[in-house]
Write a protein that holds these residues in place. Sequence first.
Motif, PDB file in Angstrom:
ATOM      1  N   VAL A 169      -9.576  -3.423   2.109  1.00 34.61           N
ATOM      2  CA  VAL A 169      -9.474  -2.573   0.918  1.00 34.61           C
ATOM      3  C   VAL A 169      -8.360  -3.138   0.052  1.00 34.61           C
ATOM      4  O   VAL A 169      -7.208  -3.227   0.495  1.00 34.61           O
ATOM      5  N   HIS A 170      -8.715  -3.540  -1.163  1.00 35.62           N
ATOM      6  CA  HIS A 170      -7.741  -4.155  -2.062  1.00 35.62           C
ATOM      7  C   HIS A 170      -7.716  -3.377  -3.372  1.00 35.62           C
ATOM      8  O   HIS A 170      -8.752  -3.215  -4.029  1.00 35.62           O
ATOM      9  N   ASN A 171      -6.551  -2.897  -3.709  1.00 34.34           N
ATOM     10  CA  ASN A 171      -6.389  -2.100  -4.934  1.00 34.34           C
ATOM     11  C   ASN A 171      -5.753  -2.950  -6.034  1.00 34.34           C
ATOM     12  O   ASN A 171      -4.769  -3.667  -5.798  1.00 34.34           O
ATOM     13  N   THR A 172      -6.338  -2.881  -7.236  1.00 34.24           N
ATOM     14  CA  THR A 172      -5.764  -3.507  -8.429  1.00 34.24           C
ATOM     15  C   THR A 172      -5.649  -2.445  -9.515  1.00 34.24           C
ATOM     16  O   THR A 172      -6.055  -1.293  -9.333  1.00 34.24           O
ATOM     17  N   LEU A 173      -5.124  -2.844 -10.669  1.00 35.27           N
ATOM     18  CA  LEU A 173      -5.012  -1.896 -11.786  1.00 35.27           C
ATOM     19  C   LEU A 173      -6.376  -1.537 -12.353  1.00 35.27           C
ATOM     20  O   LEU A 173      -6.556  -0.441 -12.913  1.00 35.27           O
ATOM     21  N   ASP A 174      -7.345  -2.442 -12.194  1.00 36.13           N
ATOM     22  CA  ASP A 174      -8.652  -2.221 -12.803  1.00 36.13           C
ATOM     23  C   ASP A 174      -9.694  -1.679 -11.839  1.00 36.13           C
ATOM     24  O   ASP A 174     -10.684  -1.068 -12.278  1.00 36.13           O
ATOM     25  N   ALA A 175      -9.525  -1.910 -10.520  1.00 30.37           N
ATOM     26  CA  ALA A 175     -10.586  -1.524  -9.592  1.00 30.37           C
ATOM     27  C   ALA A 175     -10.048  -1.457  -8.164  1.00 30.37           C
ATOM     28  O   ALA A 175      -8.930  -1.898  -7.872  1.00 30.37           O
ATOM     29  N   THR A 176     -10.878  -0.911  -7.287  1.00 32.30           N
ATOM     30  CA  THR A 176     -10.635  -0.892  -5.843  1.00 32.30           C
ATOM     31  C   THR A 176     -11.789  -1.636  -5.187  1.00 32.30           C
ATOM     32  O   THR A 176     -12.948  -1.261  -5.358  1.00 32.30           O
ATOM     33  N   PHE A 177     -11.455  -2.698  -4.442  1.00 29.27           N
ATOM     34  CA  PHE A 177     -12.475  -3.537  -3.823  1.00 29.27           C
ATOM     35  C   PHE A 177     -12.517  -3.251  -2.324  1.00 29.27           C
ATOM     36  O   PHE A 177     -11.489  -3.294  -1.649  1.00 29.27           O
ATOM     37  N   ILE A 178     -13.697  -2.975  -1.820  1.00 35.39           N
ATOM     38  CA  ILE A 178     -13.928  -2.794  -0.384  1.00 35.39           C
ATOM     39  C   ILE A 178     -14.903  -3.867   0.050  1.00 35.39           C
ATOM     40  O   ILE A 178     -15.987  -4.002  -0.530  1.00 35.39           O
ATOM     41  N   SER A 179     -14.530  -4.618   1.082  1.00 35.86           N
ATOM     42  CA  SER A 179     -15.390  -5.711   1.539  1.00 35.86           C
ATOM     43  C   SER A 179     -15.343  -5.821   3.051  1.00 35.86           C
ATOM     44  O   SER A 179     -14.322  -5.523   3.677  1.00 35.86           O
TER      45      SER A 179
END
Length: 275
Positions: A198-208
């Motif tokens: 789970v990677h959080n950025t200012l624009d989105a949250t990515f789950i892989s």
Amino acid sequence: MEIGKDFFDAVRSRTVSPVYGNVFLFSFLVNWKPLVYVAFSDTALTNRFKYFDAQTSWWSLIGLPVLLAILYAVGSPFVLYSFRWVTGRIEDEIVTQKDKRWEHTEISRHLAVGRVEAEKAERLRVREDAVISSAKADAAIEALPGDQKAAAKENLAKERLFIAAPDRDWDKFAEEIGTLAREFVIAASNSGGRTLQVHNTLDATFISSGDYQNRMGPGDAPSVHMRINRLIKEGLFRELTGEVFQLTDLGLNFARYIRERYPSAAGARTRFDDP
């Protein structure tokens, strides 16, 4: 001068000799009362000597002390030997008890190791039997007709899950956690390392996880982490780092169960608007 020196040397050698010393010691012990009277009484000296003569004799002054000295000289080696023999037996007994305690400790340790190894072997046998039974069950299910295979797989997965954690209502739990959390579990079970990132950025949250990709909006980060924390609390995931989570053995059984019950739960995603 030489004669006087020889005389005093002879007297000194005899007085310091153990034999003469023992005779003098026993003579004093036998005749201590008249000797003390002569030395410390306030009466006339002649009266003191008369008292001494009356209280002593040749036997008390020489005979008995010599006899006692001989008995002491003869008996002291036996007394010393007996003392050493007794102390030696005590030391041997102490050493023997220490050896017995050490031997008992070693036996207990070996027995404990043996019990541990036996328990390990038993657990391994149980796991092997479980794997064999599971493989036989899977093979039997594959031989079923198509309309019975899906139901049998779901029942088998559920049974395995209930065996792993029989005190939980897994049907209710699977409904409660929602579609997104079920996707996380199945996606992690499909990846080689059984991990979910789970990677959080200012624009989105990515789950892989392996082939599974899910891009969510930045406002969905609390909802994602809430679901992952619930899965961790239930023992289905463990946290490796702040962004990497690994599926546990219990979680793998749960993934098998919901894969059969919710066939559409896993898949590649580019957006999930309603977690």
